[in-house]
Design an enzyme around this catalytic site. Structure first.
Site, PDB file in Angstrom:
ATOM      1  N   ASP A 107       7.606   4.830  -9.187  1.00  0.00           N
ATOM      2  CA  ASP A 107       7.122   3.562  -9.728  1.00  0.00           C
ATOM      3  C   ASP A 107       7.575   3.454 -11.186  1.00  0.00           C
ATOM      4  OD1 ASP A 107       5.766   1.330 -10.501  1.00  0.00           O
ATOM      5  OD2 ASP A 107       3.764   2.108 -10.120  1.00  0.00           O
ATOM      6  N   LYS A 135      10.650   1.554  -6.973  1.00  0.00           N
ATOM      7  CA  LYS A 135      10.249   0.232  -7.460  1.00  0.00           C
ATOM      8  C   LYS A 135      11.143  -0.200  -8.624  1.00  0.00           C
ATOM      9  CE  LYS A 135       5.496   0.636  -5.948  1.00  0.00           C
ATOM     10  NZ  LYS A 135       4.078   0.539  -6.341  1.00  0.00           N
ATOM     11  N   ARG A 169      -2.057   7.818   4.969  1.00  0.00           N
ATOM     12  CA  ARG A 169      -0.867   8.671   4.949  1.00  0.00           C
ATOM     13  C   ARG A 169      -0.270   8.810   6.346  1.00  0.00           C
ATOM     14  NH1 ARG A 169      -0.567  11.122  -0.079  1.00  0.00           N
ATOM     15  NH2 ARG A 169      -2.511  11.777  -1.046  1.00  0.00           N
TER      16      ARG A 169
END
Ligand code: 5GP
Ligand code: MG
Ligand code: MG
Length: 184
Positions: A107, A135, A169
């Site tokens: 991220d 990202k 998950r």
């Protein structure tokens, strides 16, 4: 579980189990070629990278070894804490080894840049990164990721090892959550 089993919680499926598997097979092929005859050490970042690691190494046709690290980053929420701490270190001496970090998702890139700095001080022969998802913020950052599964929009995703508060998950597809799931 599949996305259909969680239709109450999920907003949108980004990648199906089959799409993820196809992309992993492509990356495994590239890694096989690049590391031919070198027996790389795959370093998985717990817990999120468990599925990526399991599928990636089994899709490879050459030898590799595995080790694991655990670091703190996001805690239980969806925002980075800004603090990275090693909770579990490697058991392998990586000096002189060809190390490939295996990550679920990047991220901000904060976790990875910390890991790269830390592992470099141990003098591996080489150090590269594979991340299943990336990202936009990380794509523009200084962290150089050699193998990327998919570049995704700036949304919080779950499945294929990625959790929200410890759940999802074991969702085999990759999806976004409905806003009300965060509010509960
Ligand atoms: P970064 O340090 O790059 O900002 O964050 C890296 C870690 O945060 C990832 O390894 C992952 O554990 C978590 N993370 C970042 N984005 C997401 C996301 O969209 N979904 C989930 N479940 N975890 C994420
Ligand atoms: Mg991770
Ligand atoms: Mg998490």
């Amino acid at each position: 579980m599949r996305a259909a089993d969680l239709s109450d919680d999920l907003e949108r499926v980004l990648y199906t189990q089959e799409e993820v598997a196809d992309r992993i097979a492509e990356l495994a092929g590239a890694i096989d070629r690049d590391y031919k005859g070198r027996d790389p050490l795959l370093v998985g970042v717990l817990n999120g990278a468990v599925m990526t690691m399991a599928d990636l190494c089994r899709a490879m046709t050459s030898h590799c070894q595995m080790d694991w690290m655990a670091v703190s980053s996001y805690g239980a929420g969806t925002k980075s804490s800004g603090v990275v701490r090693i909770l579990k270190d490697l058991t392998t001496d990586i000096e002189g080894r060809d190390v490939l970090i295996v990550e679920d998702i990047i991220d901000t890139g904060l976790t990875l840049s910390y890991l790269v700095q830390n592992l470099r001080t141990r003098n591996p022969a080489s150090l590269e990164i594979m991340a299943m998802f990336r990202k936009p913020e990380a794509a523009g950052s200084a962290v150089d990721v050699k193998y990327v599964g998919y570049d995704i929009p700036d949304e919080f995703v779950v499945g294929f090892g990625l959790d929200y508060a410890g759940r999802y998950r074991n969702l085999t597809d990759v999806a976004t959550l409905k806003p009300e799931v965060y509010q509960d």
